[in-house]
Design a protein around this motif. Structure first.
Motif, short mmCIF file in Angstrom:
data_model
loop_
_atom_site.label_atom_id
_atom_site.label_comp_id
_atom_site.label_asym_id
_atom_site.label_seq_id
_atom_site.Cartn_x
_atom_site.Cartn_y
_atom_site.Cartn_z
N LEU B 258 40.77 38.38 40.42
CA LEU B 258 41.21 39.51 41.24
C LEU B 258 40.70 39.36 42.67
O LEU B 258 41.42 39.57 43.64
CB LEU B 258 40.62 40.78 40.62
CG LEU B 258 41.32 42.09 40.87
CD1 LEU B 258 42.73 42.02 40.34
CD2 LEU B 258 40.57 43.20 40.15
N MET B 261 42.64 36.93 44.55
CA MET B 261 43.97 37.42 44.90
C MET B 261 43.91 38.51 45.98
O MET B 261 44.69 38.52 46.90
CB MET B 261 44.63 37.96 43.64
CG MET B 261 46.12 38.14 43.77
SD MET B 261 46.81 38.70 42.21
CE MET B 261 47.09 37.18 41.37
N ARG B 262 42.96 39.44 45.80
CA ARG B 262 42.85 40.56 46.75
C ARG B 262 41.38 41.00 46.79
O ARG B 262 40.96 41.81 45.97
CB ARG B 262 43.73 41.70 46.26
CG ARG B 262 43.81 42.84 47.24
CD ARG B 262 44.54 44.04 46.65
NE ARG B 262 45.98 43.90 46.65
CZ ARG B 262 46.80 44.87 46.24
NH1 ARG B 262 46.33 46.00 45.81
NH2 ARG B 262 48.10 44.69 46.27
N ARG B 264 39.75 43.03 48.42
CA ARG B 264 39.56 44.47 48.55
C ARG B 264 39.63 45.18 47.20
O ARG B 264 39.14 46.32 47.05
CB ARG B 264 40.65 44.95 49.50
CG ARG B 264 40.90 46.39 49.59
CD ARG B 264 42.28 46.60 50.21
NE ARG B 264 42.79 47.88 49.77
CZ ARG B 264 42.89 48.94 50.54
NH1 ARG B 264 42.57 48.87 51.80
NH2 ARG B 264 43.36 50.07 50.08
N ALA B 265 40.23 44.51 46.21
CA ALA B 265 40.42 45.13 44.89
C ALA B 265 39.08 45.56 44.28
O ALA B 265 39.02 46.55 43.55
CB ALA B 265 41.14 44.17 43.96
#
Lengths: 462, 371
Positions: B258, B261-262, B264-265
């Motif tokens: 995660l 990928m992002r 900020r997630a």
């Protein structure tokens, strides 16, 4: 497979020569599971040909078990009343196919009961089917899919069901070509793969609402099952939408003009898929695609968890179930007919209970214009402050500020010019949800939204 | 100096390659070449600006959440890893710069796993000298009379995480009590908290889901714990050398993917955790006091202890013991599996006792257990 039916026990030397090791394991598995149904104790319990699904029940018990879950969620939560006109959203997948089948069976039974009653006065709810065409596949395949779709719907009569097919672009413009172009341009403006997929989902819901509203439907049935809801719970958590999460996973969601109901919430996808196979229910697999970005990552994470514990999806849904739902997660008053003297006593009794609960004051929630999820108190406060302080905000800026942080990050373009373009392409129903003007213009929207706060402030001040 | 920095060198390598084409400058000072890309903001900034921004952020978290009061004695849980090393540095620096008026101490736990803590304890000792913070190393041997190596020798590689986890949870508190501190500060970062949020959803624990995102926990207990790095993405994590728990492992892998990928997630998960609409009436696990060591433990653990001891026939009355005391009692009586999992009934317990009874190590010394 041949060994299993021949009863050689799956351990004979010949089997290993002819079959691959995997197949032998499957047949062994099947032999182990070929036992008597736990419920009726008569028939053999079922197992799928690929061996990936087994049940302790026979086919008849398995089917009635799923149907009971569906029916129970409808009766205990008053999801469908006899006076309703229900629109079933059919995507072509297993869950919505089962939803359609079960709604049909329920309607068929109600129709029979009505005909059998002495005065034939019991109303029977009407059913329609909606299909949103959002594919980019070639027209030949789509034609075939739509042909199959018509066949499926026509096979589910009597009572006859109307089929509504709407290209997703029609939500942007009534002209099909212009609508399609606008839609693809709109999606091109969203750079994040997850954001694009989510925006498509929100637009799909807008289309369904439009079909339901235009054709005077009173309920919209979705085929969301335990598995898809579990995925949504984790995805929403990861996207920072924890506050609005309980809104999306209750049996009823009445924040929309036409209330949305989820009668398959207690069934897992694997069971529904199995039932489709066993019952030979046709689905439109060609329209199913892999999920992108974070949604895809969450799906594969849940698959891994299921291998470790097959009950994990249910646990996830049970956890989120304990979160406090919103006031719109129960049936609105208007959805029940005021003239209810012809309804069975159980319906009248329930209506009374519902009315009672609606007497309580309901807090108002401000909803994000894109995803329609409630904003947290702090997000709403910062929005009102922003609208109050800025004098010259363009409509697109106001729209952007009134979105939830998750949509702001993954859907809205960052650059001003792209945002302007994105805003101009948005469908009218989505634009209409946001406040149009900042504080220097029409303030009625803002006043309505912060009415409660203003009152309490005034009282405190005096 | 930090995990964040170390973790991002990979990410910055590609922009550095392209600098020949286009000279990029730090987003903040606009003067120096960027040395890293922050996962949190995706800004490319130079080393000096990173130090400033990072320290300022932690200072803001401390001030906004009122984590400390002037004159308090604070123990920093120091494992020798990146997170706690950065924590020790930042706290000592901020304490000096902003006059918090705190008495800071380093507190380390030595589990007694050969080779596992040697390097990290060295690091902690270096930190002691470098930042001038007094260090206290508390070993499992001192506290419980057993090292982890001895425990593994007795019970094998399976289930030893239960012992290590339960003992470690208490060890920090016991160490903090020895130091007579007011608060215990740990280097738990955003990744750790995000992982806990996910795990609580996966196991259906709504009560813990509600409180796991709190920056200060245990305020009703003797020594509250704070996590100043709650909103800090530090990236790399170090796992124990013995077998990890499978489903926690899946969650960690998921968080890593995660983050790739992002980034900020991670913060979004914490945001979700803070905003979950959990009913006020949700019953939190009740706290109770262990009758043997005085440690605060959940009622569930205490009840199971009572049940187990009742079955063992060795007690005339029902004792309410914490999990660590039950495990320790099992170890000392040669019944190491006594506190693991659920009790299977009177007969099974008796059977276990009869078969293992001859091997009982009654002579094993129990460490200082007073809490």
């Amino acid at each position: 497979m041949a060994c299993a039916s021949g009863g050689c026990g799956g351990a004979g030397g010949g089997c290993y020569k002819d079959e691959e090791e995997k197949q032998v394991l499957v047949s062994e598995n099947q032999n182990q599971h070929h036992c008597i149904c736990l419920k009726c104790k008569v028939e053999e319990s079922i197992s799928s040909s690929s061996g990936d699904f087994t049940s302790d029940l026979c086919f008849v018990c398995f089917r009635s078990n799923l149907f009971c879950k569906f029916k129970q969620s409808i009766t205990t939560n008053d999801l469908i009343s006899p006076t309703d006109k229900v629109l079933v959203a059919f995507s072509g997948g297993h869950s919505s196919r089962i939803a359609l089948q079960f709604v049909h069976e329920l309607q068929e039974k109600a129709q029979k009961n009505s005909e059998a009653s002495r005065d034939k006065a019991y109303p029977v709810f009407g059913v329609g089917v909606a299909f949103i065409d959002e594919t980019n596949i070639n027209s030949l395949e789509l034609d075939k899919a739509i042909q199959d779709l018509r066949l499926i719907v026509s096979s589910l009569s009597p009572p006859e069901k109307e089929l509504h097919i709407m290209p997703i672009g029609n939500i942007c413009s009534s002209d099909p070509v212009e609508g399609r172009n606008m839609m693809s341009e709109l999606l091109c403006n969203v750079t994040d793969a997850t954001g694009k997929e989510d925006l498509l989902r929100y637009l799909r819901m807008l289309c369904l609402q439009k079909i339901a509203y235009d054709n005077r439907y009173t309920k919209l049935v979705l085929g969301s099952c335990t598995s898809s809801i579990a995925c949504h719970i984790i995805s929403a958590t990861v996207k920072g939408q924890g506050y609005s999460l309980p809104a999306d996973m209750q049996y009823i969601d009445a924040r929309w003009e036409i209330p949305v109901v989820l009668p398959l919430r207690d069934c897992v996808a694997q069971e529904l898929k199995m039932l489709c196979c066993l019952d030979s229910l046709k689905t439109l697999e060609v329209l199913d695609g892999p999920r992108a970005g974070i949604n895809g990552l969450v799906s594969s994470f849940i698959q891994v968890l299921l291998e470790e514990n097959p009950g994990r999806e249910r646990t996830i849904v049970r956890t989120a179930e304990k979160l406090s739902p919103f006031h719109f997660n129960r049936l609105p008053e208007e959805s029940k007919d005021s003239n209810n003297s012809h309804l069975p006593s159980r319906w009248r009794r329930r209506k009374k209970q519902n009315l009672k609960s609606h007497d309580e004051s309901m807090p108002s929630e401000f909803l994000c214009p894109v995803c329609f999820s409630p904003l947290t108190k702090s997000d709403f406060e910062s929005l009102t402050m922003k609208l109050g302080s800025s004098d010259t905000c363009s409509e697109s800026e106001i729209f952007g500020s009134s979105c939830c942080p998750s949509c702001q990050f993954q859907i809205l373009p960052k650059e001003h010019s792209s945002m302007e373009q994105f805003y101009s392409l948005l469908p009218q129903p989505m634009v209409a949800r946001a406040p149009r003007d900042s504080m220097n213009g029409d303030q009625t929207w803002l006043r309505e939204q912060i009415k409660d706060c203003l009152l309490s402030d005034g009282e405190d001040g005096t | 100096m930090s995990g964040e920095e170390g973790n991002d060198n990979k990410e910055t390598s590609s922009p550095q390659k392209t600098t020949a084409k286009k000279q990029q400058l730090c987003c903040i000072c606009n003067q120096k070449r960027p040395a890293l890309k922050r996962p949190k903001t995706l800004e490319q900034i130079c080393k000096e600006c990173f130090y400033d921004v990072f320290e300022e952020e932690i200072h803001r978290v401390i001030v906004e959440n009122r984590l400390f009061k002037a004159g308090e004695r604070i123990a920093i849980g120091a494992s020798g890893g990146k997170d706690s090393t950065v924590l020790a540095y930042v706290l000592s620096e901020l304490n000096r710069r902003h006059n918090y008026g705190l008495d800071l101490f380093l507190l380390s736990i030595d589990e007694g796993i050969t080779g596992y803590r040697d390097d990290s304890l060295e690091t902690v000792k270096r930190n002691e000298i470098q930042y001038g913070l007094p260090l206290k190393v508390v070993s499992y041997k001192d506290l419980y009379g057993w090292t982890m190596d001895e425990i593994v020798k007795m019970i094998g590689l399976k289930n030893n995480c239960t012992f290590c986890g339960v003992f470690r949870r208490q060890a920090l508190d016991r160490g903090a009590t020895l130091l007579k501190v007011d608060k215990l500060v740990t280097g738990h970062n955003a990744d750790d908290i995000a992982e806990t949020v996910l795990l609580n959803i996966l196991r259906g624990d709504i009560a813990r889901l509600g409180r796991c995102t709190a920056i200060t926990t245990g305020e009703d207990g003797p020594i509250p714990r704070c996590k100043p790095f709650k909103y800090t993405i530090l990236g790399v994590r170090i796992a124990g050398i013995y077998s990890p728990n499978a489903y926690r492992g899946f969650a960690r892998e998921f968080i890593k993917d995660l983050e790739r990928m992002r980034p900020r997630a991670i913060l979004d998960i914490i945001r979700s955790g803070e905003n979950f609409r959990i009913a006020v009436s949700t019953k939190m696990p009740e706290q109770g006091i262990c009758e043997r060591c005085g440690y605060i433990s959940s009622q569930d653990d205490l009840r199971s202890t009572c049940c187990l001891n009742h079955f063992s026939n060795s007690m005339k009355r029902e004792w309410k013991w914490c999990k660590a005391c039950v495990l320790l009692d099992g170890l000392n009586r040669g019944l190491p599996k006594l506190g693991i999992g659920r009790s299977r009934g009177v007969n099974r317990q008796k059977e276990v006792e009869q078969t293992n009874g001859t091997k009982s190590i009654e002579s094993k010394q129990c460490g200082t257990l007073d809490f």
